[in-house]
Design a protein around this motif. Structure first.
Motif, short mmCIF file in Angstrom:
data_model
loop_
_atom_site.label_atom_id
_atom_site.label_comp_id
_atom_site.label_asym_id
_atom_site.label_seq_id
_atom_site.Cartn_x
_atom_site.Cartn_y
_atom_site.Cartn_z
N GLY A 224 0.81 -1.22 0.00
CA GLY A 224 0.00 0.00 0.00
C GLY A 224 0.83 1.26 0.00
N ASP A 225 2.11 1.14 0.38
CA ASP A 225 2.99 2.31 0.48
C ASP A 225 3.62 2.60 -0.87
OD1 ASP A 225 4.73 4.28 1.14
OD2 ASP A 225 6.04 3.04 2.40
N ARG A 226 3.06 3.58 -1.57
CA ARG A 226 3.57 3.92 -2.90
C ARG A 226 4.38 5.21 -2.89
NH1 ARG A 226 -0.91 1.81 -3.20
NH2 ARG A 226 -1.24 1.61 -5.43
N ASP A 227 4.72 5.72 -1.69
CA ASP A 227 5.50 6.96 -1.60
C ASP A 227 6.91 6.72 -2.14
OD1 ASP A 227 6.64 9.36 -1.01
OD2 ASP A 227 6.73 9.04 1.15
N GLY A 228 7.13 7.11 -3.38
CA GLY A 228 8.44 6.95 -3.98
C GLY A 228 8.75 5.55 -4.45
N VAL A 383 2.26 14.07 -5.45
CA VAL A 383 1.51 13.27 -6.43
C VAL A 383 0.04 13.65 -6.39
CG1 VAL A 383 0.81 10.94 -7.09
CG2 VAL A 383 3.15 11.37 -6.32
N ILE A 384 -0.52 13.77 -5.19
CA ILE A 384 -1.93 14.17 -5.04
C ILE A 384 -2.16 15.50 -5.75
CG2 ILE A 384 -3.74 14.75 -3.39
CD1 ILE A 384 -2.90 11.84 -3.18
N ASN A 385 -1.28 16.43 -5.54
CA ASN A 385 -1.47 17.77 -6.11
C ASN A 385 -1.29 17.79 -7.63
OD1 ASN A 385 -2.13 19.12 -3.71
ND2 ASN A 385 0.02 19.37 -3.15
N ARG A 386 -0.36 16.99 -8.13
CA ARG A 386 -0.20 16.93 -9.60
C ARG A 386 -1.45 16.37 -10.26
NH1 ARG A 386 5.41 15.24 -8.84
NH2 ARG A 386 4.77 13.06 -9.12
N VAL A 387 -2.03 15.35 -9.65
CA VAL A 387 -3.25 14.77 -10.22
C VAL A 387 -4.40 15.76 -10.12
CG1 VAL A 387 -4.97 12.93 -9.96
CG2 VAL A 387 -2.51 12.39 -9.80
N ALA A 436 -2.24 9.88 -12.97
CA ALA A 436 -3.61 10.18 -12.54
C ALA A 436 -4.49 8.94 -12.61
CB ALA A 436 -4.19 11.29 -13.41
N ARG A 437 -4.32 8.15 -13.68
CA ARG A 437 -5.12 6.93 -13.82
C ARG A 437 -4.86 5.97 -12.65
NH1 ARG A 437 -3.08 5.46 -18.18
NH2 ARG A 437 -4.27 6.93 -19.44
N GLU A 438 -3.59 5.88 -12.26
CA GLU A 438 -3.23 5.00 -11.14
C GLU A 438 -3.87 5.46 -9.84
OE1 GLU A 438 -1.30 2.38 -9.83
OE2 GLU A 438 -1.43 1.52 -11.84
N LEU A 439 -3.78 6.76 -9.56
CA LEU A 439 -4.30 7.27 -8.29
C LEU A 439 -5.82 7.16 -8.25
CD1 LEU A 439 -3.90 8.57 -5.57
CD2 LEU A 439 -3.75 10.80 -6.69
N LEU A 440 -6.49 7.52 -9.34
CA LEU A 440 -7.95 7.40 -9.37
C LEU A 440 -8.38 5.94 -9.28
CD1 LEU A 440 -8.67 10.10 -12.10
CD2 LEU A 440 -9.05 10.32 -9.64
N GLY A 441 -7.63 5.06 -9.96
CA GLY A 441 -7.93 3.63 -9.87
C GLY A 441 -7.73 3.10 -8.47
#
Length: 885
Positions: A224-228, A383-387, A436-441
């Motif tokens: 679950g940890d995708r930070d970097g 990442v949140i802000n870029r999306v 963005a697709r990854e984060l929304l998914g």
């Protein structure tokens, strides 16, 4: 020593020429170059065997202490804890409130600091078990010889297996690594804690029956940890959720099957409550196999009942035909059905059967659900802000330019305006970037999981590098766009728990203002209420230590907690803390009981989360007795702090002490930052340590740097600490404090030292910080460190920096000794001193070889033949010190 003798036997067969390294480590430097690798293998194996032997001895000593003096005398036990609580005259009602609300969550992280593969961990466990077996007096001489032969075989197998990973592990392999500890120890021993807790309560509060519930639940970052970490994708997270679920569902199926075998009460021997018989029939009907189950064990209702529950559980997560009348089961229903079985047995005067057979299974479901762990999701705010920026462009296609700048007032105003709008339907964002697709998914996967049979399979969404309220509100907005709000118009209640992570010194200082703003926001207020009125905040020990040095970070972490608790109280919200600790002192590591006892008064209040990472997981949870002891210390310490901290004088804020600690912390920060910002330090760090070569030690799936940057500020805390410990500087645990003490003492003279000694005696937090600094100073070795400094090509810069470091080490040690009254470092910590002095000659030799191999590999530009022994030196030094990062 038996293990040493068995290791000698293996060495004589495998490579007799390196016996010197275990018999006379001081003579090892004379070994031929081709023998360095097998010699390092001996060091690594001996350190591993020594750790196993010490773990077994500690367990044996605890048993002997309990047998000799009773459970109250075992430090860290529930019985010892409640003896303390009862002696403080804590009322039974307060104890029951704590029992009803306590929530302690160890969190297994994916941080890459574990060098041992599961195969090696399994060999270690078999060695531990054989040592335990050999302690039994029941064996004949012949049987004992056979057991020793089996133990020698395991040591030989350890030699032939090899510890170094040849390939970087995948996230999927890390997921299986984490679940290994649940299958081996945690499923079994977590529930047994409830029995220990109940016995302690009966011992110290016998006049009041207490309701006991499991005090522990588990979370995980693995998968679950995708930070970097670009390797953690939506598919990987889906895989983690599935594997976590499969592990506990398989166990619960077996547990229900066992109950069906064991609880064989017959209607021909005893009367059953009518309500329970009706419940049995209902479960049989819902199983989809009513005829088959109904015709089996006709006179034994419990057997039919538990069989029906097992079938429903298997079909809920299985594929294929479900059968007529089948309905899936969720965690709440299974808990209720098991409780009904307990109550039925109690009505039938079979309380012991209920408490020893059925109740432990119910406690397992309450603890592990259908998930094993709650999977936290972690992502960086950038990442949140870029999306969100992409979404702004999709929502405003006719607007010129790029829109409001991220972090600006206009940016936050747009987020808040979107949150306030009613949402009639979920928007579909097409043509967006892969990111963005990854984060929304991911958010859609979270939504589907929360809607499933165990909503707690998803834990918190942790926002690393939180630096403003807008960073957090932005995630709420993404959750809104992906169907994660509970109210019809998606304006009020978010169904995911959003947890801001404050990591650097500046972030910790900014946290109170950020949380004040957030807790006043309508969406945050209603969402927090939806989640029980509690807002979790994560505190980053690793990055704050890297950013400001250990002592300053310790002070800022304590202050942040004190201020945030007050802010939560003013907002009518309970604040709980998630402590992002690592294993080493420089990443927040400290003895669990003492670290919890030193937390500011009132900041735990029954709720505590703490990270368990890398080699700390295996050292704590690889064996059942040790796992139970460590979990008991954690939970018992939380109970004691919750029930006693408000009235403890050692935790009360003394204004004079507070002012002095703040002054010293700020001074240590300035001196630490002066070194960190020195223009020559980056080259010194890279050349005088194996940080670049660390990438070849296949510790974990995650890259060593965020976003591929090269500067110290972007280097992750783990390799930062790892490198400074490998080269025996360990400056991350002490640098800057000596200067600060001098600055504090020079104008104050004897009065200043008198005040420091008073703080050391009376302030639990100050004493803990001083103790951990002292341990770092002791493990550091300036003579060994100087050998690494000689690797730096710019000799003028290297000599200047090392002179600063050596002088500060001496200065800090001198002041610590004056403060504590010791004649030498760690005189008070006999166990640490005894253990390290036993292995010091081997660790020092591993360091010498590491320096030699660094010279040769750098000269040869990464000669593959030299890389394996170099990596082995890293493992040996880490094992000798007790941690990697």
């Amino acid at each position: 020593m038996m293990l040493r003798d068995l290791l000698r036997q293996v060495i004589r067969v495998r490579e007799p020429r390196v016996l010197a390294i275990i018999d006379e480590p001081a003579n090892a430097s004379a070994l031929a170059p081709e023998l360095i690798e097998p010699a390092l293998q001996v060091i690594g194996m001996w350190l591993q065997l020594l750790n196993i032997a010490e773990e077994n001895a500690a367990m044996r000593n605890r048993r002997q202490m309990e047998t000799r003096s009773g459970p109250d005398q075992v430090p860290g036990s529930f019985s010892h804890a409640f003896a303390t609580v009862a002696a403080a005259n804590v009322a039974p009602e307060a104890v029951q409130t704590a029992l009803d609300t306590i929530d302690v969550q160890p969190t297994i992280t994916a941080h890459p600091t574990e060098a041992k593969r599961v195969t090696v961990l399994e060999i270690h466990r078999r060695i531990y078990l054989k040592l335990y077996e050999l302690e039994s007096p029941r064996w004949t001489p012949r049987e004992r010889v056979h057991l020793l032969k089996l133990l020698r075989n395991e040591i030989d197998l350890l030699w032939l297996t090899g510890e170094i990973r040849l390939e970087k592990p995948t996230v999927e392999q890390e997921i299986h690594w984490g679940l290994h500890f649940f299958r081996e120890t945690l499923f079994d021993r977590t529930v047994s804690l409830c029995d220990l807790l109940e016995a302690a309560l009966q011992r110290h509060y016998p006049e009041t029956p207490h309701r006991v519930r499991p005090p522990l639940r588990y979370s995980s970052w693995i998968g679950g940890d995708r930070d970097g970490n670009p390797f953690v994708t939506v598919d990987v997270t889906r895989f983690a959720l599935k594997e976590n679920r499969n592990a506990i569902v398989a166990r619960l199926e077996q547990r229900l099957n066992d109950l069906a075998q064991l609880v064989s009460l017959s209607t021909q021997e005893i009367s059953f409550p009518l309500a329970f018989l009706e419940r049995v029939q209902r479960q049989v009907d819902l199983s989809g196999e009513a005829e088959a189950i109904g015709n089996r064990n006709m006179h034994e209702p419990f057997r039919r009942f538990f069989t029906a529950l097992r079938v429903r559980l298997a079909k809920t997560f299985g594929e294929g035909a479900k059968g007529s009348g089948f309905q899936p089961i969720d965690t709440e229903e299974l808990i209720g059905e098991l409780l009904a079985a307990e109550e039925a047995l109690a009505q039938m005067q079979s309380v012991s059967l209920a408490s020893t057979l059925v109740r432990p299974v119910r406690w397992e479901v309450e603890t592990f659900g259908f998930r094993s762990v709650s999977l936290d999701i972690r992502q960086n705010t950038t990442v949140i802000n870029r999306v969100l920026k992409e979404i702004w462009r999709k929502l405003n296609p006719l607007e010129p330019g790029e829109g409001p700048e991220i972090g600006s007032t206009a940016w936050q105003a747009w987020i808040e305006a979107e949150l306030a709008k009613p949402l009639g339907f979920l928007p579909q964002f097409r043509g967006v970037s892969d990111e963005a697709r990854e984060l929304l998914g991911l958010l859609e996967l979270i939504r589907d999981t929360i809607d499933g049979p165990d909503p707690q399979a998803i834990g918190a969404f942790i926002l690393s590098m939180t630096q403003s309220a807008a960073d957090v509100l932005g995630l709420y907005l993404l959750a809104k766009f992906t169907g994660l709000f509970a109210d019809e118009n998606a304006r009020e209640t978010c169904r995911i728990r959003v947890v801001p992570l404050f990591e650097t010194i500046d972030d910790l200082r900014a946290a109170p203002a950020i949380m004040t703003e957030l807790l006043a926001h309508p969406v945050v207020k209603t969402s927090v209420a939806f989640h029980g009125g509690r807002q979790e905040v994560m505190l980053g020990y690793s990055d704050s230590n890297k950013d400001g040095g250990f002592f300053c970070a310790s002070f800022e972490l304590f202050e942040a907690q004190r201020r945030l608790i007050r802010i939560g109280r003013d907002a009518g919200v309970s604040i709980s803390f998630f402590h992002g600790r690592g294993g080493s002192v420089s990443r927040g590591g400290a003895p669990t009981g003492r670290a919890i006892a030193a937390q500011p008064a009132g900041t735990i209040n029954g709720h505590m989360r703490v990270t368990e990472q890398g080699e700390v997981v295996s050292s704590k949870f690889a064996n059942r007795g040790t796992a139970q002891h460590n979990l008991e210390i954690l939970a018992a310490s939380v109970f004691v702090h919750t029930l006693k901290s408000i009235d403890e004088p050692e935790l009360k804020v003394n204004p004079e002490h507070q002012k002095a600690v703040e002054w010293i912390a700020q001074a240590s920060f300035r001196h630490y930052r002066k070194l960190a910002e020195d223009k020559g330090l980056l080259d010194y760090f890279h050349q005088a340590s194996p940080v670049e070569e660390l990438a070849n030690l296949k510790l974990g799936s995650r890259p060593a740097r965020r976003f591929g940057a090269k500067g110290i500020g972007d280097l992750r805390a783990i390799p930062w600490v790892f490198a400074w410990s490998q080269n025996r500087h360990l400056l991350t645990g002490w640098y800057g404090l000596g200067y600060a003490f001098d600055d504090f003492l020079v104008p104050r003279g004897a009065d200043g030292m008198k005040l420091l000694r008073e703080m050391f005696a009376r302030s639990r937090g100050f004493r803990l910080a001083v103790d951990e600094v002292e341990k770092s100073l002791y493990l550091a070795d300036m003579d060994v460190a100087e050998q690494y400094a000689e690797l730096v090509t710019d000799r003028t810069s290297a000599e200047r920096l090392f002179a600063l470091i050596r002088h500060e080490h001496s200065r800090t040690a001198r002041t610590i000794l004056e403060l504590t009254g010791e004649s030498r470092l760690c005189e008070r910590f006999e166990g640490l001193q005894r253990r390290f002095e036993r292995v010091r000659p081997m660790v020092d030799q591993a360091n010498r070889w590491q320096v030699q191999l660094l010279k040769e590999t750098r000269r040869g530009k990464g000669d593959e033949k030299l890389m394996m022994p170099l990596l082995m030196t890293m493992n040996c030094v880490a094992a000798g010190l007790g941690w990697t990062g």
